[in-house]
Scaffold this motif. Sequence first.
Motif, short mmCIF file in Angstrom:
data_model
loop_
_atom_site.label_atom_id
_atom_site.label_comp_id
_atom_site.label_asym_id
_atom_site.label_seq_id
_atom_site.Cartn_x
_atom_site.Cartn_y
_atom_site.Cartn_z
N LYS A 185 7.59 1.85 2.35
CA LYS A 185 7.28 0.42 2.41
C LYS A 185 7.14 -0.06 3.86
O LYS A 185 6.26 -0.87 4.18
CB LYS A 185 8.38 -0.37 1.69
N LEU A 186 8.01 0.43 4.74
CA LEU A 186 7.93 0.05 6.15
C LEU A 186 6.66 0.59 6.80
O LEU A 186 5.97 -0.12 7.55
CB LEU A 186 9.16 0.56 6.90
N LEU A 187 6.35 1.85 6.53
CA LEU A 187 5.15 2.46 7.11
C LEU A 187 3.89 1.77 6.62
O LEU A 187 2.93 1.59 7.38
CB LEU A 187 5.11 3.95 6.77
N ARG A 188 3.88 1.37 5.36
CA ARG A 188 2.72 0.63 4.84
C ARG A 188 2.56 -0.68 5.57
O ARG A 188 1.45 -1.08 5.94
CB ARG A 188 2.92 0.40 3.32
N ALA A 189 3.66 -1.37 5.83
CA ALA A 189 3.60 -2.64 6.56
C ALA A 189 3.10 -2.44 7.98
O ALA A 189 2.45 -3.33 8.55
CB ALA A 189 4.98 -3.30 6.57
N MET A 190 3.40 -1.27 8.57
CA MET A 190 2.98 -0.98 9.94
C MET A 190 1.57 -0.41 10.02
O MET A 190 1.04 -0.22 11.11
CB MET A 190 3.99 -0.02 10.57
N GLY A 191 0.99 -0.08 8.86
CA GLY A 191 -0.40 0.37 8.82
C GLY A 191 -0.62 1.84 9.04
O GLY A 191 -1.76 2.29 9.15
N ALA A 192 0.46 2.64 9.06
CA ALA A 192 0.32 4.07 9.32
C ALA A 192 -0.24 4.80 8.10
O ALA A 192 -0.20 4.32 6.97
CB ALA A 192 1.68 4.66 9.69
N GLU A 193 -0.79 6.00 8.35
CA GLU A 193 -1.18 6.90 7.26
C GLU A 193 0.09 7.58 6.75
O GLU A 193 0.86 8.14 7.53
CB GLU A 193 -2.18 7.94 7.75
N ILE A 194 0.31 7.56 5.42
CA ILE A 194 1.58 8.01 4.85
C ILE A 194 1.34 9.11 3.83
O ILE A 194 0.59 8.94 2.87
CB ILE A 194 2.30 6.86 4.13
N VAL A 195 2.03 10.23 4.06
CA VAL A 195 2.02 11.32 3.09
C VAL A 195 3.46 11.56 2.64
O VAL A 195 4.36 11.70 3.47
CB VAL A 195 1.43 12.60 3.68
N ALA A 196 3.68 11.59 1.34
CA ALA A 196 5.01 11.81 0.78
C ALA A 196 5.14 13.24 0.30
O ALA A 196 4.26 13.75 -0.40
CB ALA A 196 5.26 10.85 -0.38
N PHE A 197 6.22 13.91 0.71
CA PHE A 197 6.56 15.23 0.18
C PHE A 197 7.64 15.03 -0.88
O PHE A 197 8.75 14.59 -0.59
CB PHE A 197 7.10 16.14 1.28
N SER A 198 7.31 15.36 -2.12
CA SER A 198 8.23 15.16 -3.23
C SER A 198 8.32 16.42 -4.08
O SER A 198 7.31 17.10 -4.30
CB SER A 198 7.78 13.98 -4.10
N SER A 199 9.52 16.72 -4.55
CA SER A 199 9.72 17.88 -5.43
C SER A 199 9.61 17.48 -6.90
O SER A 199 9.84 18.32 -7.78
CB SER A 199 11.09 18.52 -5.16
#
Length: 338
Positions: A185-199
């Motif tokens: 949520k914070l990264l989205r607000a800052m406009g960064a490209e976000i990749v999530a690593f999830s198991s």
Amino acid sequence: MKIKSYAAMQAGQALELYQYEAGPLNPSEVEVEVEYCGLCHSDLSMIDNEWGISRYPTIAGHEVIGRISALGDAAKDKGLTMGQRVGIGWTAKSCQHCDACINGDQINCENGALPTILNHGGFAERLRADWQWAIPLPEALDPASAGPLLCGGITVFKPLLMSNITATSRVAVIGIGGLGHIAIKLLRAMGAEIVAFSSTPDKKQSILDMGADEVINSRDPEALKAQAGRFDLVLNTVAVDLDWQPYFDALAPKGKFHTVGIMMKPIEVAAVTLITGDKAVTGSSTGSPGQLRSLLKLAARRDITPKVEFFPMSRINDALDHLRAGKANFRVVLKADF
């Protein structure tokens, strides 16, 4: 003055109703009447003495939202007012005169920053902290759900500040739970490209809905290998030991692997991994009063709200069991009902 609370009398035991004598309010202190208090895995660690620093009876709780009910004499001219809603997080006191404190790095106070839990925490009707650590709550923030920002939120916000994350940054987040979902949520607000690593592949759509641009299955070796050289920052939020090399390989030149998850085994990294590409492995704890204020202002401006579920504080042992069992979705908040 007697204060009602829920305390662990010994390691690993269920919490009990407990009253303690708070004594006179120190000149620099603020007393806050608790409205809400978030639950955190650090509370479990302190209750169970996993870190060897607990003192019993232990009154945990360090994601507190409440209203100021008393101000010490030295705290009365610091911009805080009676009845004002504030938050108190992991830290309750710092000396304010060592080099670290003077430089705004109070969490690394050379005379020892005192955790809220060791100062009597927020599983109580009231708690106290030095005025610097009573963080004004912006009116736009929902007080019921804001508490987790004071620990989980600042824990993932500080690395973004340390790494100078901007709208052009590429950031990966390992583990999309209580910490990781706030990071997204914070990264989205800052406009960064976000990749999530999830198991957990079945969480993919919910993670995308949070704001991630892409979700990678962390159990797929080929998918991990395909990320080589991609990220300016890989932020680890999990407290389990993994094969870290694929995540080191995923760093771009000058990239950082940053952990806020407390793994029990050392992180092994070959020197050549760091030397090739000027990479770094870093970590951080919680933040300063200034960083906490900045986080709450950003959350208010960009409507950043942790995903929470509620228990009355009178059911605190049920809430702790819920958290221990890994059933929290994603943070648990207690509503005071003394």
